[in-house]
Scaffold this motif. Structure first.
Motif, PDB file in Angstrom:
ATOM      1  N   MET A 147       0.898  -1.284   0.008  1.00  0.00           N
ATOM      2  CA  MET A 147       0.145   0.171   0.092  1.00  0.00           C
ATOM      3  C   MET A 147       0.993   1.311   0.072  1.00  0.00           C
ATOM      4  SD  MET A 147      -1.561  -0.105   4.190  1.00  0.00           S
ATOM      5  CE  MET A 147      -1.993   1.570   3.861  1.00  0.00           C
ATOM      6  N   LEU A 148       0.261   2.415  -0.214  1.00  0.00           N
ATOM      7  CA  LEU A 148       0.764   3.548  -0.213  1.00  0.00           C
ATOM      8  C   LEU A 148       1.100   4.176   1.089  1.00  0.00           C
ATOM      9  CD1 LEU A 148      -1.146   5.368  -2.992  1.00  0.00           C
ATOM     10  CD2 LEU A 148       1.223   5.049  -3.445  1.00  0.00           C
ATOM     11  N   HIS A 149       2.136   5.083   1.458  1.00  0.00           N
ATOM     12  CA  HIS A 149       1.927   5.933   2.742  1.00  0.00           C
ATOM     13  C   HIS A 149       1.234   6.986   2.391  1.00  0.00           C
ATOM     14  CE1 HIS A 149       4.419   8.989   5.427  1.00  0.00           C
ATOM     15  NE2 HIS A 149       3.282   8.277   6.084  1.00  0.00           N
ATOM     16  N   VAL A 150       1.210   7.542   1.043  1.00  0.00           N
ATOM     17  CA  VAL A 150       0.348   8.733   0.705  1.00  0.00           C
ATOM     18  C   VAL A 150      -0.111   8.482  -0.489  1.00  0.00           C
ATOM     19  CG1 VAL A 150       0.422  11.189   0.148  1.00  0.00           C
ATOM     20  CG2 VAL A 150       1.622  10.729   2.420  1.00  0.00           C
ATOM     21  N   PRO A 173       4.540  -9.672   6.162  1.00  0.00           N
ATOM     22  CA  PRO A 173       5.433  -8.471   5.649  1.00  0.00           C
ATOM     23  C   PRO A 173       4.448  -7.524   4.904  1.00  0.00           C
ATOM     24  CG  PRO A 173       5.720 -10.430   4.164  1.00  0.00           C
ATOM     25  CD  PRO A 173       4.867 -10.670   5.200  1.00  0.00           C
ATOM     26  N   VAL A 174       5.101  -6.244   5.022  1.00  0.00           N
ATOM     27  CA  VAL A 174       4.278  -5.007   4.479  1.00  0.00           C
ATOM     28  C   VAL A 174       5.287  -4.364   3.764  1.00  0.00           C
ATOM     29  CG1 VAL A 174       3.142  -2.800   5.045  1.00  0.00           C
ATOM     30  CG2 VAL A 174       2.909  -4.812   6.754  1.00  0.00           C
ATOM     31  N   HIS A 175       4.868  -3.880   2.543  1.00  0.00           N
ATOM     32  CA  HIS A 175       5.468  -3.276   1.552  1.00  0.00           C
ATOM     33  C   HIS A 175       4.763  -1.872   1.438  1.00  0.00           C
ATOM     34  CE1 HIS A 175       7.606  -1.395  -1.860  1.00  0.00           C
ATOM     35  NE2 HIS A 175       6.587  -1.315  -2.481  1.00  0.00           N
ATOM     36  N   ILE A 176       5.449  -0.518   1.524  1.00  0.00           N
ATOM     37  CA  ILE A 176       5.149   0.740   1.366  1.00  0.00           C
ATOM     38  C   ILE A 176       5.575   1.406   0.449  1.00  0.00           C
ATOM     39  CG2 ILE A 176       4.760   2.907   2.787  1.00  0.00           C
ATOM     40  CD1 ILE A 176       3.193   0.713   4.143  1.00  0.00           C
ATOM     41  N   ASP A 177       4.705   1.916  -0.501  1.00  0.00           N
ATOM     42  CA  ASP A 177       5.278   2.930  -1.551  1.00  0.00           C
ATOM     43  C   ASP A 177       5.116   4.196  -0.949  1.00  0.00           C
ATOM     44  OD1 ASP A 177       4.873   4.838  -3.674  1.00  0.00           O
ATOM     45  OD2 ASP A 177       4.150   3.394  -5.121  1.00  0.00           O
ATOM     46  N   ALA A 178       6.312   4.722  -0.662  1.00  0.00           N
ATOM     47  CA  ALA A 178       6.260   6.067  -0.114  1.00  0.00           C
ATOM     48  C   ALA A 178       6.718   7.306  -1.141  1.00  0.00           C
ATOM     49  CB  ALA A 178       7.466   5.921   1.185  1.00  0.00           C
ATOM     50  N   VAL A 179       6.644   6.864  -2.554  1.00  0.00           N
ATOM     51  CA  VAL A 179       7.122   7.917  -3.393  1.00  0.00           C
ATOM     52  C   VAL A 179       6.416   9.208  -3.232  1.00  0.00           C
ATOM     53  CG1 VAL A 179       6.911   8.449  -5.784  1.00  0.00           C
ATOM     54  CG2 VAL A 179       7.611   5.961  -5.129  1.00  0.00           C
ATOM     55  N   ALA A 180       4.944   9.333  -2.767  1.00  0.00           N
ATOM     56  CA  ALA A 180       4.445  10.490  -2.599  1.00  0.00           C
ATOM     57  C   ALA A 180       4.607  11.399  -1.345  1.00  0.00           C
ATOM     58  CB  ALA A 180       2.862  10.379  -2.839  1.00  0.00           C
ATOM     59  N   SER A 181       5.366  10.759  -0.560  1.00  0.00           N
ATOM     60  CA  SER A 181       5.556  11.331   0.943  1.00  0.00           C
ATOM     61  C   SER A 181       7.108  11.734   1.075  1.00  0.00           C
ATOM     62  CB  SER A 181       4.947  10.400   1.990  1.00  0.00           C
ATOM     63  OG  SER A 181       5.730   9.232   1.948  1.00  0.00           O
ATOM     64  N   TYR A 182       8.078  10.924   0.412  1.00  0.00           N
ATOM     65  CA  TYR A 182       9.278  11.004   0.644  1.00  0.00           C
ATOM     66  C   TYR A 182       9.812  12.469   0.129  1.00  0.00           C
ATOM     67  CZ  TYR A 182      14.372  10.126  -0.076  1.00  0.00           C
ATOM     68  OH  TYR A 182      15.690  10.247   0.193  1.00  0.00           O
ATOM     69  N   GLY A 183      10.448  13.121   1.169  1.00  0.00           N
ATOM     70  CA  GLY A 183      10.894  14.242   1.007  1.00  0.00           C
ATOM     71  C   GLY A 183       9.848  15.404   1.340  1.00  0.00           C
TER      72      GLY A 183
END
Length: 402
Positions: A147-150, A173-183
């Motif tokens: 899932m996404l973080h944001v 296990p959990v995979h997080i897509d943090a592309v939209a929150s990183y930075g």
């Protein structure tokens, strides 16, 4: 005056990244070579990896360099699923209906080609996952949660610590897509308690074509790319040293908590001004996602409920694509955040997943800002939006259901 209000698509290159890239492209040597030139390149690459790892709350040995967020998501989802199904039958992948296509399409491909079972957990009207529903779905046949973080469209922050706590208790296990929150918000593999985190450099002022996957040490993962065995055999191929060095220059800033907090505050101020502009120009427009001023209680940690730079509105009676075109003609770049196939707009699956109707979702417009967004750009947006909206509303709309 033109205005760029689409930072969520890609951000302007940061001066530090640009300077680092220019210097690095002149450096000769394959990081995998044992001669002096190769070892100089290797040292530059590993310094960059250490900076990227620090910005992800991970160790350098846990940080795999990739071509971007999509590859990182594919590597984690496919790799974890295959590794988890080697010694037991765990076909289920849990996700939500409002994920980025890098997650949704990968999960669908695993279903169609490898027999994965896809479980969709609902979200509320602001896009936050239903934790009770998630807990009910977690079992010993579950390979992973992805899932996404944001959310990349509506900007809502997910309670990733709470998700990880439930999943860890079930051994999933959990995979997080943090592309939209990183930075913009703190990202941490270990503090979150997740298995893997995906990010991309071009969203934060780095170059296109470089990203990272933070993968918890000791995690079993089948590689997506095979070849020379680089990066511990998890991602073969000659590594992009110059891209990594440029990425590392920005990551070094992001890893500084004070810098990140001050940066987020400045971006939030610009975002709030953009929301005010829309509400003044189109009072009937609906702001989707979480309240910009709200906090989310994530397993006892209070975090912003919405990413700082995002404003996503539904404009009644018009088509988002028409608004994008008309604003572009007036010098303002924005996005719908949804797909368009064969010239026929589709209602955003993320907006539909939050409970809106197709006709409402068709009027979606995403505006995203960064620290480089100027007052003049926002004033340009304020000046041209009313006329663009009226013209788009008169044009009407048509849509294809998702």
């Amino acid at each position: 005056m033109v205005a760029y209000l689409d930072y969520a698509a890609t951000a302007p290159m940061h001066p530090a990244a640009k300077a680092a890239l220019v210097a690095a492209v002149d450096q000769i040597g394959n990081p995998g070579s044992i001669h002096t030139h190769g070892q100089h390149a290797r040292r530059a690459l590993e310094r960059a990896r250490a900076s990227i790892a620090a910005s992800l709350g991970a160790e350098p040995v846990e940080t795999i360099l990739t071509s971007g967020g999509t590859e990182s998501d594919n590597t984690a989802i496919q790799g974890l699923w295959h590794a988890r199904n080697r010694d037991a039958e765990r076909p289920r992948i849990i996700t939500t209906a409002i994920e980025h296509n890098a997650v949704l399409d990968t999960v669908a491909w695993m279903r169609d080609h490898h027999g994965a079972e896809v479980v969709i957990v609902p979200v509320d009207t602001t896009g936050v996952i239903d934790l009770d529903a998630l807990e009910r779905e977690l079992d010993d046949r579950t390979a992973l949660v992805a899932m996404l973080h944001v959310n990349n469209e509506i900007g809502t922050v997910q309670p990733v610590r709470s998700v990880a706590k439930l999943a860890n208790a079930a051994g999933v296990p959990v995979h997080i897509d943090a592309v939209a929150s990183y930075g913009s918000l703190p990202v941490s593999l270990h503090e979150w308690g997740v298995t893997s985190v995906a990010v991309s450099a071009h969203k934060v002022g780095g170059p296109v074509g470089i990203g990272a996957l933070a993968l918890r040490r000791g995690t079993k993962l089948d590689p997506l790319i095979h070849g020379g065995g680089q990066q511990y055999g998890l991602r073969s191929g000659t590594q992009n040293m110059a891209g990594a060095v440029a990425f590392g220059a920005v990551a070094e800033l992001i890893a500084d908590e004070q810098w990140l907090a001050e940066h987020a505050a400045r971006v939030r101020e610009r975002r709030d001004r953009m929301i005010e502009i829309v509400r003044q120009a189109v009072p009937d427009a609906t702001l989707t996602g979480a309240d910009p001023d709200a906090l989310l209680n994530d397993s006892g940690v209070e975090v912003p409920a919405r990413v700082p730079g995002n404003a996503h509105f539904l404009f009644p009676g018009c088509q988002g694509d028409s608004l994008v075109y008309l604003l572009d003609m007036a010098g303002v770049s924005v996005s719908t955040g949804s797909a368009c196939h064969a010239g026929i707009p589709e209602a955003s699956h993320a907006v539909i997943g939050c409970g809106y109707q197709n006709e409402q979702a068709l009027g979606a417009l995403r505006m995203t800002v960064g620290e480089q967004t100027s007052d003049d750009e926002l004033e340009t947006f304020a000046k041209v939006l009313p006329e663009a909206y009226e013209r788009a509303r008169k044009a009407g709309f048509s849509y294809r259901e998702v």
